[in-house]
Design a protein around this motif. Structure first.
Motif, mmCIF file in Angstrom:
data_model
loop_
_atom_site.group_PDB
_atom_site.id
_atom_site.type_symbol
_atom_site.label_atom_id
_atom_site.label_comp_id
_atom_site.label_asym_id
_atom_site.label_seq_id
_atom_site.Cartn_x
_atom_site.Cartn_y
_atom_site.Cartn_z
ATOM 1 N N LEU A 103 -1.548 -14.441 -25.407
ATOM 2 C CA LEU A 103 -1.522 -15.848 -25.004
ATOM 3 C C LEU A 103 -0.115 -16.445 -25.056
ATOM 4 O O LEU A 103 0.179 -17.388 -24.316
ATOM 5 N N ASP A 104 0.742 -15.920 -25.906
ATOM 6 C CA ASP A 104 2.112 -16.429 -25.922
ATOM 7 C C ASP A 104 2.828 -16.087 -24.620
ATOM 8 O O ASP A 104 3.621 -16.893 -24.098
ATOM 9 N N ARG A 105 2.527 -14.917 -24.069
ATOM 10 C CA ARG A 105 3.132 -14.542 -22.788
ATOM 11 C C ARG A 105 2.526 -15.352 -21.644
ATOM 12 O O ARG A 105 3.214 -15.681 -20.675
ATOM 13 N N VAL A 106 1.230 -15.660 -21.758
ATOM 14 C CA VAL A 106 0.609 -16.535 -20.771
ATOM 15 C C VAL A 106 1.296 -17.898 -20.785
ATOM 16 O O VAL A 106 1.600 -18.473 -19.735
ATOM 17 N N ALA A 107 1.565 -18.427 -21.974
ATOM 18 C CA ALA A 107 2.227 -19.725 -22.104
ATOM 19 C C ALA A 107 3.613 -19.701 -21.470
ATOM 20 O O ALA A 107 4.013 -20.647 -20.774
ATOM 21 N N ASP A 108 4.355 -18.622 -21.702
ATOM 22 C CA ASP A 108 5.691 -18.498 -21.115
ATOM 23 C C ASP A 108 5.611 -18.476 -19.592
ATOM 24 O O ASP A 108 6.435 -19.104 -18.904
ATOM 25 N N ALA A 109 4.603 -17.752 -19.057
ATOM 26 C CA ALA A 109 4.454 -17.653 -17.609
ATOM 27 C C ALA A 109 4.115 -19.015 -17.005
ATOM 28 O O ALA A 109 4.668 -19.409 -15.962
ATOM 29 N N LEU A 110 3.217 -19.743 -17.641
ATOM 30 C CA LEU A 110 2.838 -21.057 -17.134
ATOM 31 C C LEU A 110 4.029 -22.017 -17.176
ATOM 32 O O LEU A 110 4.228 -22.817 -16.251
ATOM 33 N N ALA A 111 4.812 -21.943 -18.245
ATOM 34 C CA ALA A 111 5.986 -22.821 -18.359
ATOM 35 C C ALA A 111 7.020 -22.509 -17.279
ATOM 36 O O ALA A 111 7.744 -23.403 -16.814
ATOM 37 N N ALA A 112 7.062 -21.226 -16.854
ATOM 38 C CA ALA A 112 8.023 -20.826 -15.827
ATOM 39 C C ALA A 112 7.455 -20.971 -14.418
ATOM 40 O O ALA A 112 8.145 -20.662 -13.437
ATOM 41 N N GLY A 113 6.214 -21.423 -14.307
ATOM 42 C CA GLY A 113 5.586 -21.590 -13.001
ATOM 43 C C GLY A 113 5.194 -20.283 -12.338
ATOM 44 O O GLY A 113 5.043 -20.230 -11.111
ATOM 45 N N GLU A 114 5.009 -19.241 -13.120
ATOM 46 C CA GLU A 114 4.658 -17.924 -12.571
ATOM 47 C C GLU A 114 3.137 -17.764 -12.538
ATOM 48 O O GLU A 114 2.458 -18.075 -13.524
ATOM 49 N N PRO A 115 2.570 -17.285 -11.438
ATOM 50 C CA PRO A 115 1.120 -17.107 -11.352
ATOM 51 C C PRO A 115 0.642 -15.986 -12.262
ATOM 52 O O PRO A 115 1.340 -14.997 -12.491
ATOM 53 N N LEU A 116 -0.578 -16.152 -12.763
ATOM 54 C CA LEU A 116 -1.233 -15.122 -13.559
ATOM 55 C C LEU A 116 -2.020 -14.241 -12.609
ATOM 56 O O LEU A 116 -2.844 -14.735 -11.836
ATOM 57 N N LEU A 117 -1.803 -12.936 -12.680
ATOM 58 C CA LEU A 117 -2.433 -12.010 -11.747
ATOM 59 C C LEU A 117 -3.180 -10.910 -12.499
ATOM 60 O O LEU A 117 -2.652 -10.321 -13.450
ATOM 61 N N GLY A 118 -4.394 -10.647 -12.066
ATOM 62 C CA GLY A 118 -5.164 -9.532 -12.587
ATOM 63 C C GLY A 118 -5.527 -8.611 -11.451
ATOM 64 O O GLY A 118 -6.238 -9.026 -10.531
ATOM 65 N N GLY A 119 -5.018 -7.371 -11.457
ATOM 66 C CA GLY A 119 -5.249 -6.481 -10.328
ATOM 67 C C GLY A 119 -4.722 -7.062 -9.035
ATOM 68 O O GLY A 119 -5.263 -6.801 -7.960
ATOM 69 N N GLY A 120 -3.672 -7.884 -9.129
ATOM 70 C CA GLY A 120 -3.075 -8.507 -7.949
ATOM 71 C C GLY A 120 -3.745 -9.788 -7.510
ATOM 72 O O GLY A 120 -3.298 -10.426 -6.552
ATOM 73 N N LEU A 121 -4.820 -10.207 -8.198
ATOM 74 C CA LEU A 121 -5.564 -11.416 -7.836
ATOM 75 C C LEU A 121 -5.236 -12.547 -8.810
ATOM 76 O O LEU A 121 -5.207 -12.337 -10.036
ATOM 77 N N ALA A 122 -5.009 -13.737 -8.280
ATOM 78 C CA ALA A 122 -4.635 -14.876 -9.117
ATOM 79 C C ALA A 122 -5.822 -15.372 -9.934
ATOM 80 O O ALA A 122 -6.955 -15.418 -9.460
ATOM 81 N N PHE A 123 -5.540 -15.749 -11.175
ATOM 82 C CA PHE A 123 -6.585 -16.300 -12.037
ATOM 83 C C PHE A 123 -6.025 -17.405 -12.918
ATOM 84 O O PHE A 123 -4.802 -17.533 -13.094
ATOM 85 N N THR A 124 -6.949 -18.197 -13.461
ATOM 86 C CA THR A 124 -6.605 -19.218 -14.446
ATOM 87 C C THR A 124 -7.504 -19.031 -15.663
ATOM 88 O O THR A 124 -8.586 -18.439 -15.575
ATOM 89 N N LEU A 125 -7.055 -19.554 -16.799
ATOM 90 C CA LEU A 125 -7.873 -19.501 -18.004
ATOM 91 C C LEU A 125 -8.927 -20.600 -17.958
ATOM 92 O O LEU A 125 -8.682 -21.686 -17.423
ATOM 93 N N ALA A 126 -10.118 -20.301 -18.504
ATOM 94 C CA ALA A 126 -11.215 -21.279 -18.540
ATOM 95 C C ALA A 126 -11.749 -21.328 -19.963
ATOM 96 O O ALA A 126 -12.413 -20.399 -20.416
ATOM 97 N N LYS A 127 -11.470 -22.401 -20.661
ATOM 98 C CA LYS A 127 -11.810 -22.492 -22.074
ATOM 99 C C LYS A 127 -13.245 -22.974 -22.284
ATOM 100 O O LYS A 127 -13.599 -24.087 -21.903
#
Length: 294
Positions: free
Chosen positions: A252-276
């Protein structure tokens, strides 16, 4: 009765006059509340705090012989039996693998199961998971006709991890598998195997890796085991998936860094977001307090 036969579950019986104390000294959850009308959820850990197996713990009424039944992952039952026997020593405890004769069924829509379905118990992890039952394996197919995929889709939608699919036994800590969020760890009971490591992670807030629910933007989920990345850097792996949602084991710390840098989160090349989901109490990336107790 919409129910599923969970063919990947095994059943171990722990009986004898020392059964409760025996488990209390080994497993992560507090055994005191476990009663015929209240199942428990816990795990057996290595001394290093890694999960050997997690399981639901069902108390057998005294009129039916007493003791406890462990609703455990089928592929872990042999190792779990071996470990329990190792710790038995002189305890007045009997250990029996009932898997060949016993089936675990679960409500596939969260509704109640009939009383005659077998030994019925409510899943203690989350109300939305509904009830389960242990019954004779020979008759399970007649009362549980819903495909397992439907049950897992519901579980994934609720955000509840499943061992072997969303985290690896022998490698994951309880915090990573959300046991601390789902009532699977007691931080008030006495010592148990691996307790020191688990307590340290809790009090220092060092659980950076967690299984979290994710939603894929295009409505199509990545395959189980797909790499999750952001900005070319690894975040973790995608676990079980259904209906465009999945559970993913992420740093999650790396997810936070990616979001702060405006980088998309990708799983198998597909974009996703976290859902709490509502049951998760620790802060997600972007929420107040994240980093203090992730």
């Amino acid at each position: 009765m919409p129910a599923t036969h969970l063919v990947d579950r095994g059943v171990i019986r722990v009986s004898g006059e020392d059964a409760r104390d025996f488990l209390q000294n080994l497993v992560t959850n507090d055994m005191d509340p476990v009663a015929p009308d209240q199942a428990g959820y816990g795990a057996l850990l290595t001394p290093q705090g890694k999960i050997i197996s997690d399981f639901l713990i069902v108390a057998i009424p005294e009129g039916e012989g007493g003791g406890f039944l462990l609703d455990a992952p089928l592929l872990q039952t042999a190792d779990l039996m071996k470990r329990l026997k190792l710790y038995k020593l002189r305890s007045k405890v009997a250990l029996d693998d009932l898997t060949e004769a016993t089936a675990v069924i679960a409500s596939s829509d969260g509704s109640a199961l009939p009383e005659d379905a077998g030994l019925v118990y409510t899943d203690p992890r989350l109300p939305g998971l509904g009830q389960r039952a242990m019954t004779d394996r020979d008759g399970a197919a007649e009362i549980a006709t819903v495909p397992a995929e439907d049950w897992h889709a519901r579980r994934i939608g609720l955000g509840v991890p499943d061992g072997g699919r969303d985290f690896s036994y022998g490698d994951a800590f309880p915090h990573e598998a959300l046991l601390d969020q789902l009532g699977g760890v007691s931080f008030r009971k006495g010592c148990y195997i691996g307790q020191e490591v688990v307590s340290r992670m809790q009090h220092r807030g060092t659980a950076r890796t967690r299984v979290v629910p994710v939603v894929f933007s295009e409505g199509i989920a990545a395959e189980t085991g797909a790499e999750a990345v952001a900005g070319g850097k690894p975040l973790g792996k995608v676990g079980s998936a259904a209906n465009g949602r999945a559970l993913a084991l992420l740093r999650l710390d790396r997810v936070a860094d990616a979001l702060a840098a405006g980088e998309p989160l990708l799983g198998g090349g597909l974009a996703f977001t976290l859902a709490k989901p509502d049951f998760i109490r620790f802060p997600f990336p972007g929420e107040a307090g994240f980093g203090a107790a992730a």
